[in-house]
Design an enzyme around this catalytic site. Sequence first.
Site, PDB file in Angstrom:
ATOM      1  N   ASP A   1       0.857  -1.194   0.000  1.00  0.00           N
ATOM      2  CA  ASP A   1       0.000   0.000   0.000  1.00  0.00           C
ATOM      3  C   ASP A   1       0.893   1.244   0.000  1.00  0.00           C
ATOM      4  OD1 ASP A   1      -2.270   1.546   0.207  1.00  0.00           O
ATOM      5  OD2 ASP A   1      -2.322   1.449   2.395  1.00  0.00           O
TER       6      ASP A   1
ATOM      7  N   GLU B   1       2.597   4.946  -4.031  1.00  0.00           N
ATOM      8  CA  GLU B   1       2.572   5.900  -5.172  1.00  0.00           C
ATOM      9  C   GLU B   1       3.914   6.590  -5.366  1.00  0.00           C
ATOM     10  OE1 GLU B   1       0.148   5.837  -2.689  1.00  0.00           O
ATOM     11  OE2 GLU B   1      -0.936   4.464  -3.971  1.00  0.00           O
TER      12      GLU B   1
ATOM     13  N   ASP C   1      -8.753   3.411  -2.208  1.00  0.00           N
ATOM     14  CA  ASP C   1      -9.773   3.799  -1.229  1.00  0.00           C
ATOM     15  C   ASP C   1     -11.040   4.293  -1.918  1.00  0.00           C
ATOM     16  OD1 ASP C   1      -7.938   3.115   0.637  1.00  0.00           O
ATOM     17  OD2 ASP C   1      -7.263   5.166   1.018  1.00  0.00           O
TER      18      ASP C   1
HETATM   19  C1  GLC Z   1      -4.757   3.060   2.890  1.00  0.00           C
HETATM   20  C2  GLC Z   1      -5.176   1.846   2.099  1.00  0.00           C
HETATM   21  C3  GLC Z   1      -6.237   1.078   2.848  1.00  0.00           C
HETATM   22  C4  GLC Z   1      -5.709   0.698   4.212  1.00  0.00           C
HETATM   23  C5  GLC Z   1      -5.256   1.936   4.979  1.00  0.00           C
HETATM   24  C6  GLC Z   1      -4.566   1.591   6.291  1.00  0.00           C
HETATM   25  O1  GLC Z   1      -5.797   3.954   2.994  1.00  0.00           O
HETATM   26  O2  GLC Z   1      -5.595   2.174   0.813  1.00  0.00           O
HETATM   27  O3  GLC Z   1      -6.613  -0.054   2.128  1.00  0.00           O
HETATM   28  O4  GLC Z   1      -6.683   0.022   4.935  1.00  0.00           O
HETATM   29  O5  GLC Z   1      -4.332   2.677   4.193  1.00  0.00           O
HETATM   30  O6  GLC Z   1      -3.450   0.828   6.069  1.00  0.00           O
END
Ligand code: GLC
Length: 809
Positions: free
Chosen positions: A419, A422, A491
């Site tokens: 995650d 980017e 998200d």
């Molecule tokens: C980001 C991710 C999400 C995750 C969160 C906490 O927002 O996209 O999927 O649950 O971080 O790690």
Amino acid sequence: MLQTDHFIRFEKVGTVTGTDRGLLAEVESEQLRVDLVSDDVVRVKMSRGGVFDESPTFAVCVDPMAGPVEFALARDEERVTLTTSAMVVSLWLAPFRLDVHRTDGSAVVETAADEQGRYWAYATLNDTFTVRRRCRQEDAVFGLGEKSGRHNRKGRDFTMWNTDVLSPDAAGEFTAGKAEGDPRGDRTSVEFDPFYVTIPFFYHQTYPAGSMAASFMDNGYRGEYEFSAHDEYRVTFRGGQWTEYIFAGPDMPQILTRYTALTGRTQLPPLWSLGYHQCRWFDYTEDAVEALGRRHRDDEIPCDALWLDIDYMDGYRVFTWDTEKFPDAPGMLERLSDQGFKVITIIDPGVKWDPGYAVFDEGVERDVFCRTAGGDTYIGQVWPGNTAFPDFVTEEAREWWGGLNAKHVQSGIAGIWNDMNEPATGSIAPDGMRFGRGEFAHERYRNQYALLMAMGTTQGLQDAMPELRTFILSRAGFAGIQRYAANWMGDNLSRWDHLWLSIAMGSGFGVSGQAFVGADVGGFAGSSDPELFTRWMQYGVLTPFCRNHSMIGNVDQYAWAFGPVVEDIVRDAIRLRYRLMPYIYSAFVRASLTGEPVQRPMVFDHQYDGTVRDIDDQYLFGTDLLVAPVTEAGTTSRQVHLPDGDWYDWHSAELHRGRSFVVASTPMDRIPVYARGGAVIPMWETAPASTDGFHPDAIELHVFVPHSDGAHTSRLVEDDGLTTASVDGAAWRTTFTLTRSGSQVTVAAQVEGDGYPQFRREVFHLVVHGAQPTAVDLGDVSVAPGPQAGGATFVLPVAAEDFTATFHV
Ligand code: GLC
């Protein structure tokens, strides 16, 4: 969008020489190289400072010039042409223009001229360059991977810049200055741009002919694709060189095969990764996770994987556990494994700046963190506070990271969730982050950061466990990400419009080489409600990647969270996914071999049917199932377009002729699904609790009798679902050819492969839809219907051998 009117247009072509792949030309002070990749693909390169960048990005994973190509070079006063069996590339000399046509004369790309008649084949200013091409207002544009809005991109402009969409810091630049009411000024709107993933590859479809051409810019810098003008499109990159692959088409599947030959194909996934995944950002303890597993088993909700978000870590330090909440992580993993659960943990790139924390110290010692221009370690602000970022552009950093991931996986984890790649840097501007030990500016590699992270992780896992398939889920990505990771769509919101968005977005991914995709089912931010959750699950189980995920602080979104009525519907939906597992898996095998999508927009298989090109609220799941999700609250019926062919209503078995619209009723317990006439859809007889160790002794073959004469191909691949042996032949790959000739229907099965040790299947159960034959001839033996599945089932005692089954309708 960028103002480019003052850019310096290239007009003057000097000497043009033939090369063994095409031509080399002097254009203004630079060199233009045109190389034929194959009969129908050409690569165009323009130098900067007289020098070509021969490896602009990590997207292309093969030598594009390795294959043979035959062409003829010809020249006259006006132009030099390269002609293959499929296309003619024209370099016009005065002024400079570059056009490609098919040999029938139809346009692939044509340089656009402005109102003064000046051509814009290539113009540049201070490292930025732009190309402009002709199109028509009524044309369509598809692709560009993960983009918001309608899947036909015509009429809109897009930026290629990997962005943490919901972060005001990251997205602020793109919402700023938008007019009141412009949805692009709202990060939560289904029109917001840019998104997490950059894939600079798109199709241009000519209206009304329907033929497609495509362009892949092998450039990782920030890019702009402008399709809003009526009569031209513009592609602009803010750095790097013009390196473009142009695909003559004219068919979308053919183009996608060529594109994925260059950038790689979706890896064969482990079977469990196609199961149902339960994820939630939540402050779990070990006991709570185990209870979650038990509840799925007790409630008979099939589930293959439980996911752990950032709170399993010690203070958000990657590759650690919070040992208070998880006093016996290895024991927990083992007990969950005994119940058939895989566990996947999140691994963000940000490493907490924390002298004394082993991963941080090691990173500093090995000098594998990104630097600033002055030579400091670049620091951003993510979950752990101050964080350093591995410099994945260097091989050392990738290797180090791969090793850390391998150790983590070997401790009992099944896969890795990447995650914030980017990369997200929170309130600290990312520009200061340089790559290659400080050599390269942020812009050069930002869009490739996640690709390189996944590359390093995959390599590490493969080195440590060469016999095992890998599984990585990534939020960001670049062209080629499909080789290493699946993508989820980041998200989203628990909103109906976001459910719809994921259909178009999934299709966009699919035609852009990434077959393994899915949205957070139920929605991530905001609380879901019983109806939305039900509809999303019914649809989500028929998408390539199926993971229920939601944000901390929301209402519960577990399969049972909305009461027994919803739970029953959801259980049925998940069971359908598991029963379809042989079909879904076979579609993934196909994706890994040809690049074709699993979730397919209607236009992919029916591009010459003008009706389908703007339909993006339904799709094909694999080649033979058409899915029309419910995308609004209170829906009791919806319109569905059935394309060419015959279509069986999955629920009622009613047969519809294609090229028609039908109104399908949508009671709460189902969404419209149709099976293609002529298809042989392999299914498990029952839904197991998980795919773990499930090697059934029977597989159902659902035969959908076509209305008219013709032949149809379907596929089934059976293997161990876990190891890479399948790729080397340890599998049974069966091709079914269903032929209807008058009243006779024949299913001919041809088996290839060497088999695998866990193979247990002894029979096929042939289930006939659309006819009630009294017997099926298996070779010379007549088989009477058995009692299974309501009577129209024939037990064929064939394991891994060719057979021919015939019946009359
Ligand atoms: C980001 C991710 C999400 C995750 C969160 C906490 O927002 O996209 O999927 O649950 O971080 O790690």
